[in-house]
Structure formats: C-alpha cells, structure tokens
Design a protein around this motif. Structure first.
Motif, short mmCIF file in Angstrom:
data_model
loop_
_atom_site.label_atom_id
_atom_site.label_comp_id
_atom_site.label_asym_id
_atom_site.label_seq_id
_atom_site.Cartn_x
_atom_site.Cartn_y
_atom_site.Cartn_z
N VAL A 76 0.85 -1.18 0.00
CA VAL A 76 0.00 0.00 0.00
C VAL A 76 0.89 1.24 0.00
O VAL A 76 1.78 1.38 0.85
CB VAL A 76 -0.93 0.01 1.23
N ALA A 77 0.64 2.13 -0.99
CA ALA A 77 1.45 3.34 -1.08
C ALA A 77 0.85 4.46 -0.26
O ALA A 77 1.58 5.35 0.21
CB ALA A 77 1.57 3.77 -2.54
N GLY A 78 -0.46 4.44 -0.07
CA GLY A 78 -1.12 5.48 0.71
C GLY A 78 -2.58 5.57 0.32
O GLY A 78 -3.06 4.79 -0.50
N SER A 79 -3.29 6.51 0.93
CA SER A 79 -4.69 6.69 0.56
C SER A 79 -5.09 8.15 0.81
O SER A 79 -4.50 8.83 1.66
CB SER A 79 -5.58 5.75 1.35
N GLU A 80 -6.07 8.61 0.03
CA GLU A 80 -6.57 9.97 0.20
C GLU A 80 -8.08 9.93 0.37
O GLU A 80 -8.76 9.11 -0.26
CB GLU A 80 -6.27 10.82 -1.05
N VAL A 81 -8.58 10.82 1.18
CA VAL A 81 -10.03 10.96 1.31
C VAL A 81 -10.53 11.82 0.15
O VAL A 81 -9.95 12.87 -0.15
CB VAL A 81 -10.38 11.62 2.66
N VAL A 82 -11.56 11.33 -0.53
CA VAL A 82 -12.18 12.06 -1.64
C VAL A 82 -13.67 12.14 -1.33
O VAL A 82 -14.41 11.20 -1.62
CB VAL A 82 -11.95 11.34 -2.99
N GLY A 83 -14.12 13.24 -0.73
CA GLY A 83 -15.51 13.30 -0.27
C GLY A 83 -15.75 12.16 0.71
O GLY A 83 -14.94 11.92 1.62
N PRO A 84 -16.83 11.39 0.51
CA PRO A 84 -17.11 10.27 1.42
C PRO A 84 -16.28 9.02 1.08
O PRO A 84 -16.32 8.04 1.81
CB PRO A 84 -18.59 9.98 1.18
N TYR A 85 -15.56 9.07 -0.03
CA TYR A 85 -14.83 7.90 -0.53
C TYR A 85 -13.36 7.97 -0.13
O TYR A 85 -12.86 8.99 0.32
CB TYR A 85 -14.93 7.82 -2.06
N THR A 86 -12.67 6.84 -0.35
CA THR A 86 -11.22 6.78 -0.14
C THR A 86 -10.55 6.28 -1.41
O THR A 86 -11.01 5.28 -1.99
CB THR A 86 -10.86 5.84 1.03
N LEU A 87 -9.54 6.98 -1.85
CA LEU A 87 -8.73 6.51 -2.98
C LEU A 87 -7.54 5.76 -2.41
O LEU A 87 -6.63 6.37 -1.84
CB LEU A 87 -8.26 7.69 -3.85
N LEU A 88 -7.59 4.43 -2.53
CA LEU A 88 -6.52 3.58 -2.01
C LEU A 88 -5.49 3.37 -3.12
O LEU A 88 -5.83 2.90 -4.21
CB LEU A 88 -7.10 2.23 -1.57
N ARG A 89 -4.24 3.73 -2.81
CA ARG A 89 -3.18 3.59 -3.81
C ARG A 89 -2.24 2.46 -3.42
O ARG A 89 -1.82 2.37 -2.26
CB ARG A 89 -2.39 4.90 -3.95
N VAL A 90 -1.93 1.57 -4.36
CA VAL A 90 -0.98 0.49 -4.10
C VAL A 90 0.13 0.55 -5.14
O VAL A 90 -0.07 1.01 -6.27
CB VAL A 90 -1.66 -0.91 -4.15
N GLU A 91 1.31 0.09 -4.72
CA GLU A 91 2.42 0.04 -5.67
C GLU A 91 2.10 -1.01 -6.73
O GLU A 91 1.64 -2.10 -6.42
CB GLU A 91 3.72 -0.28 -4.94
N ARG A 92 2.34 -0.66 -7.97
CA ARG A 92 1.85 -1.48 -9.07
C ARG A 92 2.63 -2.76 -9.26
O ARG A 92 2.07 -3.78 -9.68
CB ARG A 92 1.87 -0.63 -10.34
N GLY A 93 3.92 -2.71 -8.97
CA GLY A 93 4.74 -3.89 -9.23
C GLY A 93 4.66 -4.29 -10.69
O GLY A 93 4.70 -3.43 -11.57
N LYS A 94 4.48 -5.59 -10.93
CA LYS A 94 4.38 -6.06 -12.32
C LYS A 94 2.94 -6.34 -12.72
O LYS A 94 2.68 -7.00 -13.73
CB LYS A 94 5.23 -7.32 -12.49
N LEU A 95 2.00 -5.87 -11.92
CA LEU A 95 0.60 -6.18 -12.18
C LEU A 95 0.10 -5.46 -13.43
O LEU A 95 0.31 -4.27 -13.61
CB LEU A 95 -0.24 -5.77 -10.97
N ASP A 96 -0.57 -6.21 -14.28
CA ASP A 96 -1.20 -5.67 -15.49
C ASP A 96 -2.46 -4.91 -15.08
O ASP A 96 -3.34 -5.48 -14.45
CB ASP A 96 -1.53 -6.86 -16.41
N PRO A 97 -2.56 -3.62 -15.43
CA PRO A 97 -3.75 -2.87 -15.03
C PRO A 97 -5.00 -3.28 -15.80
O PRO A 97 -6.11 -2.94 -15.40
CB PRO A 97 -3.38 -1.42 -15.30
N GLY A 98 -4.84 -3.98 -16.90
CA GLY A 98 -5.98 -4.45 -17.66
C GLY A 98 -6.68 -3.34 -18.42
O GLY A 98 -6.16 -2.23 -18.58
N ILE A 99 -7.90 -3.66 -18.88
CA ILE A 99 -8.71 -2.73 -19.66
C ILE A 99 -9.66 -2.03 -18.70
O ILE A 99 -10.18 -2.66 -17.79
CB ILE A 99 -9.49 -3.52 -20.74
N PRO A 100 -9.90 -0.72 -18.90
CA PRO A 100 -10.85 -0.04 -18.01
C PRO A 100 -12.19 -0.78 -17.96
O PRO A 100 -12.70 -1.22 -19.00
CB PRO A 100 -11.01 1.33 -18.67
N GLY A 101 -12.73 -0.91 -16.77
CA GLY A 101 -13.98 -1.66 -16.59
C GLY A 101 -13.74 -3.07 -16.08
O GLY A 101 -14.65 -3.68 -15.53
N GLN A 102 -12.53 -3.59 -16.31
CA GLN A 102 -12.18 -4.85 -15.66
C GLN A 102 -12.04 -4.60 -14.16
O GLN A 102 -11.97 -3.45 -13.72
CB GLN A 102 -10.87 -5.41 -16.23
#
Lengths: 220, 300
Positions: free
Chosen positions: A9-35
């Motif tokens: 986990v790289a960190g997280s930010e509060v966005v209104g009522p939500y949380t944006l959780l950020r993780v280090e990507r490593g070698k993970l394939d981000p895939g196609i949007p919507g996956q």
C-alpha cells in the motif's frame, strides 16, 4: 493464470465520502478499463471486487465507498501494509468507439478516471447525491456534474457512444435512452472468477455470472 | 490422499488452471432440468463464514452431457441432485456410459424447498441405476452417523462430509436478510468443527471411505480431517479467496505431516481414534508401514 500478487500500500486519500486507495503497481497488469480486481480484506473471509480507478507507471488506485466491514477495512489500510490482489478479471469496456461519452453515478464513477485517460479525456456526465459526494468528480477530466434531484439522464447530449457505470436504476435509465451504450454493472462476488455463482444477474432472461460475462455488458 | 474441490465451489471451464491443481474435479450439482437458481442476492459474508443460496443453478442433464462434461478434466465426479428419487436415478442412468469416476449424491442442499427425504431410499435407487461408485453427501446434522449408516447399507461406497448448514445474515442498516432467499448455506471456518465431528463420528459408524470438507483453509485443517478419519480432502470456500489454495494447502499439509513424523498422508487417516495420543511417539511413527490406518485395514 489466476495468481494473487502481494502489493504494498502506497497510501490513501479521502475524496468526499470515498477513499482513494493507492498500491504500488509492481508487475501487475492494469488491464482494460472496466475490468476489476479482487482485493483481499484484512480480517475478512472474502475479497472485495473493485474496478481500477487510476493507473500510473508506478501505482494503481482504487476508489472505495466505505459502506460495510470489508470496504471500511480497505479504507483503513496504511502505507506500507501488504494487500493481495487478483486480477484483472472480467470483460472491460470496448475502446473502439467514435464519440465516447462517459456517464457515471456515485461510486460508479470509480472506473471512469482510468477509462477517461485511455480514451484521451472525452466528455463526461456525472451524477451525485450531494456536493460532498461530487468531490470525486475532480478525478474525471471534462466532467459535467449534476446533483440530485437532477439525474444524468436529463442532461445526456445526443449522438454519443455512451460508456456508463453507476447504480442499477441509472444504468436501466441510460439503457432506455441509448441502446448502444456499454454498461458496467455491479453484484456481490465471492471469487471474481466464475467459481461461486454469487454474482448471477438476469441477462436476456437468463441468469448469468457477471464476473465472467461482464461486468461491462452491451445495453441492447 | 486425493485433493478435490467441494461441489459448487469451482468451475473447471472458467478456471482450468485451478482445477489442474486438484487430483479430482467435482462438478456443480446437476439436476434433470435446467435451473437458473435463486434470485440475487445469493451470497453474504459473516465474521465466521460465508452464506450462499445459489439454488442448484445448472444447465440440466441434457446440456451438461452435450456441452459441459466432454470439456471437463479427468478424473471427474458428477454431483447429482433432484427433487424426487426418480430425478436421481434418471441422471445416474444417463451417466452410466460416460467417463465419470464417481457420482456424488447431493442429499443435503440447504437452498431448495423440495429436497427429497430419506437419503437411504435415494442411495438404494441410485445403486440400482448405476455401477459407478456412489458417494453420499451429508450435512453435519445431529443424526449424521445414522444417515451415513443408512447410506452405507443402501450401497453408498463412500461419504462426502460435510455439506453446508443453514445460516442467516441480516443487513447492517436495514436488519433485513441479506440473501434474497433469507437463509443460506453456511460454509468456511464456522463449518470446520462441525465437519471434524461428522467425519469423526462417521469414521466410527461406517466402513466406507470419507471425503472430508468444511472450512479447510490451511494444511493443518486438512491434517485434522485426515486424523478424524477422512481419506481424501476437498476444498470449498477457500477457493473463492485464494485460487492458489490447492498448491498452497498441499505444501502446508506436507510440512504438517513431516512435523508430526508422517511421510505419507494415508498413514495418519483415523489417528484421532487411536486410544493413545501418539504425538510423543514420533520415532516409531516415522517407521510405520504405509496403509496401517487406511479404511481397508480398519475394515479388514
């Protein structure tokens, strides 16, 4: 191969009522949007399905609404903790569209920032319950924002290829207006890879697994 | 010892690499007619386990034989369900000429309204309808040992222990059932002590081999089921969170066996029934002959 990867986990930010959780990507394939990805939840039995919100060269971001014990635990993860992630899974949006228009409602805007980036920032229409929830609109470029009691379907410009994600009533309304839309649906999932049959939804009169057939489906 | 999946917990067609980590694949329950299953919401998570009310969703025996069975890995067991004795015998007859290693009779699905009563009657009818090995899948009820004896007497060649038990989860905010159907089958960690007790009781009460399942998430859990009397182990809910579970649990089991002084998992089957706890006796066990505790010898 269905292999979980342990990401930091790289960190997280509060966005209104939500949380944006950020993780280090490593070698993970981000895939196609919507996956989507299955995120292991500390202290819980089952992982949670999350679509990818942001992908940079070094990080992946997930926008999470803390509505239950699992999502609350994910929002509480601290930088440096490890998270096991499976994915990308399912079918994403088709990106071969001529006049894209992104449509999102509430936490359903989660996959739209990454989708917007991949489509070179097309126009977007986003609907939220309150101005507080609408703080998440800052993640989506070129977005027109409406707040309840106005709905996104009241301000949809004609003549676009709609790519939408949001609550089921919004998707149903979008589907009635734009039969060629691509719609990203949501359902509770235990596995995300077709094993549990938990995410069955009715498609063309048949119950099908959203994780295998979707989560993005053609409206018509 | 073989490692299997619990019926309904894996689709070998969508996840062939996960199925490849198992020794035997067990299908989701097949019924005579196609079934869409229950309305959503069909799954829920609790602090101690998972609830499901899928409702025996399956394509029906015709489509299963045409489109599914030919593509499944081998060896394969077919789980058979129904709402009358005739439903079970029909499917057993249809499977007779197929490359199917065994039939598991689902006598205990918690998520249908018209499940057949009288497991012994179903097993006896199925026994007359097929030459294939029959495993009776039972729930961890108070009378599971009697049900197991009835199944054995009726011709079951083995037992699959255990199916889920009914549980309920309420929505945090609305206090209404999370599952559209209300209650559902409870699986995962909460089921493990019930599975152990059922395997332990049925190992004493019958002489047929047992596939142990229920809440196995680590090698240690598999070890305990073997010690209670299971000769094979199946993985269920753990597959949902960890598709790598088959290889991981195998490796963990191997380490557990080594730590307890056993070279072969078959040697520990039924160890919990020995009069003396032999954990202090590692030296002698390392030298034990394979098969000492297998059902054949116990029966012998």
């Amino acid at each position: 191969m269905l292999t979980r990867r342990a990401l930091r986990v790289a960190g997280s930010e509060v966005v209104g009522p939500y949380t944006l959780l950020r993780v280090e990507r490593g070698k993970l394939d981000p895939g196609i949007p919507g996956q989507f990805f299955m995120l292991e939840v500390p202290g819980r039995l089952l992982p949670r399905p999350m679509s990818l919100c942001l992908a940079t060269s070094s990080e992946l971001g997930f926008l999470i609404d803390p509505i239950g014990p699992g999502t609350r635990a994910l929002c509480s993860l601290a930088a440096g903790e490890t998270l096991r992630i499976l994915g990308p899974l399912g079918n994403g949006f088709r990106l071969d569209v001529e006049r894209p228009l992104l449509v999102g409602g509430g936490i359903g805007i989660a996959p739209l920032p990454y989708l917007s980036e991949r489509l070179a920032n097309p126009p977007a229409v986003l609907g939220f319950r309150t101005a507080w929830h609408a703080e998440a609109a800052a993640l989506v470029p070129n977005a027109e924002v409406v707040l309840e009691p106005t709905y996104v379907t009241e301000v949809l410009p004609p003549g676009h290829d709609v790519l939408a994600c949001g609550p089921a009533p919004m998707l149903e309304a979008v589907r009635r207006l734009t039969p060629n839309a691509q719609l990203a649906w949501e359902a509770p999932m235990a596995c995300g890879y077709g094993a549990c049959y938990g995410c069955a939804v009715e498609i063309d009169g048949e119950l099908k697994r959203l994780c295998v057939e979707g989560p993005v489906l053609a409206a018509a | 010892m073989r490692l299997l999946n619990a019926s309904g917990c894996l689709d070998a067609l969508t996840a062939p690499d996960v199925a490849a980590g198992l020794d035997t694949f067990v299908t989701k329950t097949v019924t005579p007619l196609p079934r869409g299953g229950n309305d959503p919401v069909r799954i829920a998570e609790t602090e101690v386990g998972m609830l499901n009310a899928i409702g025996l969703a399956n394509p029906g025996i015709d489509a299963f034989l045409t489109h599914v069975l030919p593509r499944l890995p081998r060896p394969v067991w077919v789980s058979v369900g129904g709402f009358s004795v005739r439903d079970y015998t029909e499917i057993c007859e249809r499977l007779e000429g197929e490359d199917v290693a065994a039939i598991e009779l689902n006598l205990s699905c918690p998520n249908v309204d018209e499940a057949p009563s009288g497991g012994g009657e179903v097993v006896a009818a199925a026994r007359a309808a097929t030459t294939k090995p029959l495993y009776a899948k039972l729930a961890p009820t108070a009378d599971v040992a009697e049900n197991a004896q009835a199944a054995e007497a009726a011709g079951a060649g083995g037992l699959s222990l255990v199916n889920t038990v009914k549980g309920l989860a309420l929505d945090e905010r609305t206090l209404r059932p999370v599952l559209a159907r209300g209650a559902g089958g409870l699986s995962g960690p909460a089921l493990r002590p019930l599975a152990l007790a059922a395997v332990h009781a049925c190992h004493q009460a019958t002489r047929v081999p047992i596939v142990g399942m229920g809440g196995v998430s680590r090698g240690r859990d598999a070890l305990e089921l073997l010690a209670a009397g299971a000769s094979d182990v199946a993985l269920g809910t753990v597959l949902f969170s960890d598709p790598g579970a088959p290889a991981r649990i195998r490796a963990e089991l191997e380490a557990e066996l080594a730590a307890h002084g056993f070279a072969d998992p078959d040697n520990i089957v039924g160890a919990a029934h020995e009069a003396e706890a032999s954990t202090l006796d590692l030296e002698s066990r390392v030298g034990r002959k394979k098969g000492l505790h297998t059902r054949a010898n116990v029966a012998g």
